[in-house]
Design a protein around this motif. Sequence first.
Motif, PDB file in Angstrom:
ATOM      1  N   THR A   1       0.836  -1.197   0.000  1.00  0.00           N
ATOM      2  CA  THR A   1       0.000   0.000   0.000  1.00  0.00           C
ATOM      3  C   THR A   1       0.874   1.251   0.000  1.00  0.00           C
ATOM      4  O   THR A   1       1.805   1.375   0.795  1.00  0.00           O
ATOM      5  N   VAL A   2       0.559   2.151  -0.906  1.00  0.00           N
ATOM      6  CA  VAL A   2       1.234   3.438  -1.002  1.00  0.00           C
ATOM      7  C   VAL A   2       0.206   4.526  -0.739  1.00  0.00           C
ATOM      8  O   VAL A   2      -0.734   4.701  -1.524  1.00  0.00           O
ATOM      9  N   ASP A   3       0.346   5.223   0.368  1.00  0.00           N
ATOM     10  CA  ASP A   3      -0.545   6.324   0.705  1.00  0.00           C
ATOM     11  C   ASP A   3      -0.054   7.588   0.017  1.00  0.00           C
ATOM     12  O   ASP A   3       1.003   8.125   0.347  1.00  0.00           O
ATOM     13  N   GLY A   4      -0.830   8.057  -0.967  1.00  0.00           N
ATOM     14  CA  GLY A   4      -0.411   9.243  -1.712  1.00  0.00           C
ATOM     15  C   GLY A   4      -0.489  10.523  -0.916  1.00  0.00           C
ATOM     16  O   GLY A   4       0.024  11.559  -1.357  1.00  0.00           O
ATOM     17  N   GLU A   5      -1.137  10.494   0.233  1.00  0.00           N
ATOM     18  CA  GLU A   5      -1.234  11.660   1.114  1.00  0.00           C
ATOM     19  C   GLU A   5      -1.719  12.902   0.369  1.00  0.00           C
ATOM     20  O   GLU A   5      -1.243  14.011   0.578  1.00  0.00           O
ATOM     21  N   GLY A   6      -2.684  12.707  -0.526  1.00  0.00           N
ATOM     22  CA  GLY A   6      -3.271  13.823  -1.258  1.00  0.00           C
ATOM     23  C   GLY A   6      -2.496  14.274  -2.482  1.00  0.00           C
ATOM     24  O   GLY A   6      -2.873  15.258  -3.130  1.00  0.00           O
ATOM     25  N   ARG A   7      -1.436  13.557  -2.836  1.00  0.00           N
ATOM     26  CA  ARG A   7      -0.673  13.930  -4.024  1.00  0.00           C
ATOM     27  C   ARG A   7      -1.470  13.634  -5.294  1.00  0.00           C
ATOM     28  O   ARG A   7      -2.472  12.926  -5.271  1.00  0.00           O
ATOM     29  N   THR A   8      -0.989  14.171  -6.406  1.00  0.00           N
ATOM     30  CA  THR A   8      -1.606  13.889  -7.702  1.00  0.00           C
ATOM     31  C   THR A   8      -0.919  12.686  -8.323  1.00  0.00           C
ATOM     32  O   THR A   8       0.307  12.668  -8.480  1.00  0.00           O
ATOM     33  N   LEU A   9      -1.706  11.685  -8.670  1.00  0.00           N
ATOM     34  CA  LEU A   9      -1.227  10.514  -9.397  1.00  0.00           C
ATOM     35  C   LEU A   9      -1.517  10.738 -10.872  1.00  0.00           C
ATOM     36  O   LEU A   9      -2.647  11.076 -11.236  1.00  0.00           O
ATOM     37  N   MET A  10      -0.523  10.546 -11.703  1.00  0.00           N
ATOM     38  CA  MET A  10      -0.697  10.802 -13.129  1.00  0.00           C
ATOM     39  C   MET A  10       0.179   9.850 -13.943  1.00  0.00           C
ATOM     40  O   MET A  10       1.043   9.165 -13.387  1.00  0.00           O
ATOM     41  N   PRO A  11      -0.056   9.777 -15.262  1.00  0.00           N
ATOM     42  CA  PRO A  11       0.775   8.903 -16.080  1.00  0.00           C
ATOM     43  C   PRO A  11       2.231   9.369 -16.068  1.00  0.00           C
ATOM     44  O   PRO A  11       2.509  10.575 -15.969  1.00  0.00           O
ATOM     45  N   GLY A  12       3.146   8.412 -16.163  1.00  0.00           N
ATOM     46  CA  GLY A  12       4.525   8.797 -16.404  1.00  0.00           C
ATOM     47  C   GLY A  12       4.605   9.666 -17.644  1.00  0.00           C
ATOM     48  O   GLY A  12       3.900   9.445 -18.639  1.00  0.00           O
ATOM     49  N   LEU A  13       5.438  10.686 -17.604  1.00  0.00           N
ATOM     50  CA  LEU A  13       5.528  11.641 -18.710  1.00  0.00           C
ATOM     51  C   LEU A  13       6.226  11.003 -19.916  1.00  0.00           C
ATOM     52  O   LEU A  13       7.022  10.072 -19.780  1.00  0.00           O
ATOM     53  N   ILE A  14       5.925  11.532 -21.096  1.00  0.00           N
ATOM     54  CA  ILE A  14       6.460  11.019 -22.361  1.00  0.00           C
ATOM     55  C   ILE A  14       7.157  12.158 -23.087  1.00  0.00           C
ATOM     56  O   ILE A  14       6.547  13.189 -23.369  1.00  0.00           O
ATOM     57  N   ASP A  15       8.433  11.980 -23.391  1.00  0.00           N
ATOM     58  CA  ASP A  15       9.179  12.958 -24.189  1.00  0.00           C
ATOM     59  C   ASP A  15       9.192  12.467 -25.631  1.00  0.00           C
ATOM     60  O   ASP A  15       9.736  11.405 -25.936  1.00  0.00           O
ATOM     61  N   MET A  16       8.597  13.243 -26.518  1.00  0.00           N
ATOM     62  CA  MET A  16       8.413  12.801 -27.904  1.00  0.00           C
ATOM     63  C   MET A  16       9.518  13.235 -28.850  1.00  0.00           C
ATOM     64  O   MET A  16       9.421  13.012 -30.060  1.00  0.00           O
TER      65      MET A  16
END
Length: 470
Positions: A77-92
């Motif tokens: 279990t990872v408690d995000g403590e209110g952080r934003t979870l988002m996709p890993g970024l992609i450099d094109m």
Amino acid sequence: MNFVRSKPIKTTVLAAATTLLSMSAQAQDEPRQVLFTNVNIFNGVDDGLIENASVLVEGNLIKTVSTDPISAEGAYTVDGEGRTLMPGLIDMHSHLCFRNGMLEFRDGYDQMAAGAYTAFAMNDYLDQGFTTVRDAGCNILGVAKAVNNAIIPGPRIFPSGGFLSQTGGHADTGSFNDRIGDQDKLEQGRVGFIVDGVPEVIKAARHNLRAGATQIKIMAGGGVASEFDPLHMTQFSVDEMEAIVGVAEDYGTYVHAHAYHDKSVNRAIDAGVRVIEHNFLVSEETVIRMKEEGVALSVQAVMSLQAFGDPESITFFSADQKAKATQVNKGAEQMMKWAVKHDLLMVTGGDMFGPDLFRQADNILWFNDKIANNPALALKTATGNAAEVLSWSGGMNPYKEGTLGTIVEGGYADIILVDGNPLEDLTSIKRDTVDFVMKDGDVYKNWLPNEAAPAFQPAGPERDAYFGNN
């Protein structure tokens, strides 16, 4: 013990090693599960956040995304403590194997040094939260294969292989007094192919795809960081471009083109090219055509708006290159504003190497601050939009188990946690507030406190033994 933020590269390497150790204790006959709780989700597609949500990862894929509690007995279990979870970024638009441009490695180093630098660069991409890159040209095919086979750590790589350039084109790095048929060190190292005529371009395109390229990169016009091609130049004939596009289509993939001005961009579109890199000097009419015909735009905001705004600071540029950079800078901002106005499918890529490598997120920030004024759009250029363009690689895409660039059930577990709300403050995607990085279900960075993610927290003695007690 928490990680020391002033040592990000070391953190990345240690976190990867620690993950392998911590995960090995779990039963091998059951898929590993990781449950993220207490997070707000930017999913890469929508303009808002999914608040107070949870995400369950099983193995290397996202199993469940829900605003209701998820039951997963035995999961880490990872408690995000209110952080934003988002996709890993992609450099094109990356060039993983360059430092200070191509000529430094041609004249001062060899392929072994380039490989060592590439490994260093890949770790830094992961530390910044970039879990996927589309490499827009260099001899990266073997490295991509090694990453895919879990031999070395790195972001997912969609490699273009060696540039395709005509004689005197943007990837011609030979000497002015070369004889016909001479090859410089970079061409010998398959960083690029100098090819002329339909048979030669077909052979080079097939050679790249044979070795694992996921798409083909061509040089369709003049550039800044090159000696022989003025900006106004158009490169490759229509017949040559059509032949390259034909090979790509036979493999089920696409061609992207380096091009700056109307003639080169429109010739590329005529030939069937699907993505234009740069595009800085085109007219609004060409932007409208791109929208009408579904041609995507890959923009490099830091390079064109910041670096080229002060070309004297680029110490490895010649006087001619600095003059070309100034010209590009004058057109880039207007072009990007037209692209936003006409709602082009846009992706972002740094085209950054050397000292700029360590701030890839700035490309997204500069695009937002100077052009878009729309954090959701800016984020999509490096998540959902980027994933859409990557999908055009079709059967050449090596990542077929799940989707990329979005937080959805069935997607790859390429996940970052950022300390803040990037839709309100986009600077929260910068390295120092990217607190957790997962790629393909494995953890490469963990700056969360012990109580938030105890299973992933490196023990103090191991960290001190690895880095020294400093």
